[in-house]
Each structure stands twice: as C-alpha cells, then as structure tokens.
Design a protein around this motif. Structure first.
Motif, PDB file in Angstrom:
ATOM      1  N   LEU A  18       3.937  -0.094  10.469  1.00  0.00           N
ATOM      2  CA  LEU A  18       4.403  -1.614  10.616  1.00  0.00           C
ATOM      3  C   LEU A  18       3.248  -2.311  11.106  1.00  0.00           C
ATOM      4  O   LEU A  18       3.211  -3.428  11.079  1.00  0.00           O
ATOM      5  N   ALA A  19       2.503  -1.688  12.352  1.00  0.00           N
ATOM      6  CA  ALA A  19       1.386  -2.434  12.770  1.00  0.00           C
ATOM      7  C   ALA A  19       0.332  -2.495  12.106  1.00  0.00           C
ATOM      8  O   ALA A  19      -0.398  -3.654  12.226  1.00  0.00           O
ATOM      9  N   LEU A  20       0.201  -2.002  10.913  1.00  0.00           N
ATOM     10  CA  LEU A  20      -0.957  -2.099  10.409  1.00  0.00           C
ATOM     11  C   LEU A  20      -0.730  -3.391   9.448  1.00  0.00           C
ATOM     12  O   LEU A  20      -1.568  -4.073   8.937  1.00  0.00           O
ATOM     13  N   CYS A  21       0.490  -3.532   8.863  1.00  0.00           N
ATOM     14  CA  CYS A  21       0.848  -4.775   7.706  1.00  0.00           C
ATOM     15  C   CYS A  21       0.426  -5.990   8.107  1.00  0.00           C
ATOM     16  O   CYS A  21      -0.293  -6.866   7.488  1.00  0.00           O
ATOM     17  N   LEU A  27      -6.497 -10.467   1.797  1.00  0.00           N
ATOM     18  CA  LEU A  27      -5.172  -9.812   2.604  1.00  0.00           C
ATOM     19  C   LEU A  27      -5.138  -8.402   1.807  1.00  0.00           C
ATOM     20  O   LEU A  27      -5.039  -7.387   2.434  1.00  0.00           O
ATOM     21  N   THR A  28      -5.183  -8.245   0.486  1.00  0.00           N
ATOM     22  CA  THR A  28      -5.041  -6.938  -0.031  1.00  0.00           C
ATOM     23  C   THR A  28      -6.299  -5.902   0.464  1.00  0.00           C
ATOM     24  O   THR A  28      -5.856  -4.805   0.695  1.00  0.00           O
ATOM     25  N   PHE A  29      -7.511  -6.402   0.503  1.00  0.00           N
ATOM     26  CA  PHE A  29      -8.379  -5.558   0.844  1.00  0.00           C
ATOM     27  C   PHE A  29      -8.443  -5.301   2.328  1.00  0.00           C
ATOM     28  O   PHE A  29      -8.468  -4.021   2.572  1.00  0.00           O
ATOM     29  N   CYS A  30      -8.016  -6.140   3.223  1.00  0.00           N
ATOM     30  CA  CYS A  30      -7.774  -5.843   4.710  1.00  0.00           C
ATOM     31  C   CYS A  30      -6.752  -4.932   4.760  1.00  0.00           C
ATOM     32  O   CYS A  30      -6.800  -4.009   5.748  1.00  0.00           O
ATOM     33  N   PHE A  81      -5.696   0.644   6.248  1.00  0.00           N
ATOM     34  CA  PHE A  81      -4.909   1.737   6.373  1.00  0.00           C
ATOM     35  C   PHE A  81      -5.783   3.009   6.408  1.00  0.00           C
ATOM     36  O   PHE A  81      -5.445   4.247   6.741  1.00  0.00           O
ATOM     37  N   LYS A  82      -6.921   2.758   5.526  1.00  0.00           N
ATOM     38  CA  LYS A  82      -7.942   3.848   5.561  1.00  0.00           C
ATOM     39  C   LYS A  82      -8.533   4.318   6.923  1.00  0.00           C
ATOM     40  O   LYS A  82      -8.673   5.453   7.398  1.00  0.00           O
ATOM     41  N   MET A  83      -8.787   3.051   7.753  1.00  0.00           N
ATOM     42  CA  MET A  83      -9.134   3.322   9.233  1.00  0.00           C
ATOM     43  C   MET A  83      -8.073   4.074   9.941  1.00  0.00           C
ATOM     44  O   MET A  83      -8.289   5.009  10.945  1.00  0.00           O
ATOM     45  N   TYR A  84      -6.743   3.858   9.751  1.00  0.00           N
ATOM     46  CA  TYR A  84      -5.688   4.527  10.161  1.00  0.00           C
ATOM     47  C   TYR A  84      -5.799   5.879   9.859  1.00  0.00           C
ATOM     48  O   TYR A  84      -5.754   6.988  10.640  1.00  0.00           O
ATOM     49  N   LYS A  85      -5.885   6.177   8.832  1.00  0.00           N
ATOM     50  CA  LYS A  85      -5.792   7.771   8.156  1.00  0.00           C
ATOM     51  C   LYS A  85      -7.141   8.421   8.610  1.00  0.00           C
ATOM     52  O   LYS A  85      -7.056   9.663   8.786  1.00  0.00           O
ATOM     53  N   VAL A 121       0.837  -1.213   0.126  1.00  0.00           N
ATOM     54  CA  VAL A 121      -0.049   0.128  -0.132  1.00  0.00           C
ATOM     55  C   VAL A 121       0.809   1.213   0.070  1.00  0.00           C
ATOM     56  O   VAL A 121       1.778   1.382   0.724  1.00  0.00           O
ATOM     57  N   VAL A 122       0.651   2.197  -0.865  1.00  0.00           N
ATOM     58  CA  VAL A 122       1.504   3.207  -1.158  1.00  0.00           C
ATOM     59  C   VAL A 122       1.109   4.476   0.221  1.00  0.00           C
ATOM     60  O   VAL A 122      -0.118   4.381   0.384  1.00  0.00           O
TER      61      VAL A 122
END
Length: 350
Positions: free
Chosen positions: A123-126, A295-298, A303-307, A112-113
């Motif tokens: 790194l916690a997101l991956c 995996l890609t979707f999650c 990342f969206k939830m983080y942003k 994810v860019v």
C-alpha cells in the motif's frame, strides 16, 4: 446495470474521525470498459484524507463520499475492454477515491499484479512510492552529489524519498519534528537530521551545508517553509511542492488560508529565470487524470525497486477494520512513521 452489495467508511461531514466517518452499506456498479472491480483486502491512509475530513482538500468529492487512494485486493470482475487475464489476480491498485471500502472500481492500467507480499508494504507503493518516484526519478531526477532536503522525512513519502535519493548517490538532509524520528531516518540512510522543534531548520541547514546550497527540496508543507527553502536553494535548484500541510494547523478558517497564501508570497517567472531556480508543483491526482500512462509507469517501476530491494516501505501500523478511527487519529497526530493501513472486511495478509 447490475450492482453489488458492499460496505464503506463514508465521509459525511467535517470533524473528528469519529464524527466525520460512518460505516454504511451501499451498492457499487459493475465495471465497464477498462474498469476492474476489486474485492478489497486492505486500504491505505494518507494525510490528504485528514485534510478532506477537515474540509481543507478541494479535490475531495462532495459529502457524503468515500475517500482513499490505494487498495490491495483481488480482481473479481472486469469491464469488456479491460485486460481479461487480470480476473482472479491479487493486485495493488491506485484509485481516484473510493478506497475505504469493501469493493472499489478502478481502471486496469492502475493496477499491478502482486504475489504474497504484505499488503501493508504494498500500500505504501501505490500512492507514496509512486509520488516519490515521479518526483525524484521521473520529473526531475536526483543526481549523484545532489544535496537534498526532505521535509516530513519520517512519513510515507519522505521515508521512500530518502531511500531513492541515497540509491542515486545524493546527500540527504532529513527534516523531522520528533526526537524518536531522528534515529528512524538515520537508519534509512539520511546523512544529516534536522529536528525543527529543537532548532530553526533553515539556520541548521545552512550550518550543515557549510556555505553551499541545496539542490533539491521535497516539500509537502508549503506556507512559511516555501520562502526558507527558496533561499536555501542554489543555482539550478529545484523546489518541489507536493502538499500544504501547514494550512491544516490553522484555526481561523478563511483568515488562516489567507495567511498561508501571504507566507507563500508571489512567484515571478522572470525572477526564477534570472536566478536559475525552479519551483515545481506535484498533484498525483492530476497526473492520474491527464497522464495515466505516467502513473502506470511509475507504479510499475516502484514495484520493481521494491522487489529488487532498492526500497523498503516503512510500515507505521496495520490496523483492523474495527480500529479504523484509531488509525485515522494516529495519522492526524503526526506521531507515526511510515505507512498506515486498515484491513477491509475481507481477510488477507497484513
């Protein structure tokens, strides 16, 4: 095939961090097909890595190998079938081992860019946010009013599960093992906290529930906790097993493993049906291997939830390259909270 000079922490035998890991030079292949080559800025540490160096993680490659599931860095080369727009982009990425390195190869869909967010949070997101998202939102969604028990609640996955469950209106019981972690999980939104070293967690949970039952248990411990959680669940309850950390404390080899299995007991499908209870196993490596689109979707949704500031990854420590063993020992101690990461030889934002 061209190769690139690189360097990595190789796991070459069982033992302590200092005994088991060795910093070695090696050559890595250039990417092919949908692969991308990432120059690593920082990599994440997970408890599965501790299990691997103890020889207790069967998914790990044979020695010598490079473990590590996630990195943040810059894509410097692409395979011919990869998304060519990714070259030069800073990304967070999930990898199937190989993360403890200056360079790693993964697939373009496992990236994810990102922009200038701290690597220690990304790194916690991956791995950890993806695991939490898959369990709590994708696989069996937590619903408003659900009573949710979260084991290892101060850890990387647990701390994110608290936030995701609360964002969906759940009532959260956070299980921890140290006094200093109690306030930590309360600040994340836990409604109740159980310290299993101060009181027996099943009895305390029943007391907190006041005659009701839990709807969901997120359990990375297994072993003796499985039966307790199963008894705590009500009709329609879901017990989600995503680890087996209890086995790592065993000191008697095969006998410890047999005792671990004995504590788990047998699961009879007819019993699950008659009692309307559910037991689900989660291994994100298998999801990555067999359902990469999930995996890609999650990864993207996390990342969206983080942003959107719905979740905030908890950083337990961002270590320098020469502090690698210190980081691994801290993770193994069980005293840390949140995500631990280590910088590679490349400079980047911690």
């Amino acid at each position: 095939m061209n190769k690139i000079n690189s360097q990595a922490f190789f796991l070459h035998k069982k033992g302590t961090s200092e005994e088991a890991f060795e910093l070695r030079d090696f050559q890595i292949n250039t990417p092919v097909n949908q692969e991308v080559l990432i120059e690593v800025e920082s990599f994440g540490l997970n408890y599965a890595d501790v299990m691997a160096r103890r020889g207790l993680y069967k998914e790990a490659p044979a020695f010598p190998c490079v473990v590590g599931y996630e990195v943040v860095g810059k894509i410097i080369q692409l395979g011919t079938e990869a998304d060519q727009s990714l070259v030069g982009k800073r990304v967070m990425a999930f990898c199937r081992f190989g993360g403890y390195s200056k360079h790693v190869i993964t697939n373009d869909f496992a990236t994810v860019v990102v922009s200038d967010q701290p690597a220690s949070e990304l790194l916690a997101l991956c791995t950890q946010a993806v695991t939490a998202y898959y369990m709590a939102i994708y696989l069996t969604p937590v619903h408003k009013g659900d009573k949710v028990l979260i084991h290892a609640a101060a850890g990387g996955v647990g701390s994110l599960l608290i936030q995701m469950a609360k964002s969906r209106g759940a009532i959260v019981i956070a299980k921890v093992g140290r006094k200093e972690k109690e306030e930590f999980v309360r600040n994340l939104g836990a409604d109740y906290v159980v310290n299993y070293n101060d009181e027996e967690y099943k009895a305390k949970t029943l007391e907190l529930l006041k005659g009701e039952r839990i709807d969901v248990s997120f359990n990375p411990v297994a072993g003796s906790t499985y039966k307790k959680d199963f008894e705590l669940m009500g009709s329609g309850g879901r017990l989600i097993l995503f680890g087996a950390s209890e086995i790592s404390s065993g000191k008697w080899g095969i006998f410890s493993k047999l005792n671990f299995v004995r504590k788990m007991g047998l699961i009879l499908p007819v019993g699950l049906m008659m009692r309307s209870k559910n037991v689900l196993g989660v291994n994100m490596l298998k999801i990555a291997d067999n359902r990469p689109n999930v995996l890609t979707f999650c990864l993207s949704e996390s990342f969206k939830m983080y942003k959107d500031e719905i979740i905030k990854p908890q950083v337990g420590g961002a270590y320098e390259k020469d502090e690698f063993h210190k980081a691994h020992n801290a993770l193994e101690s069980g005293k840390t909270t949140g995500k631990l990461s280590c910088k590679s030889s490349c400079c980047g934002k911690v």
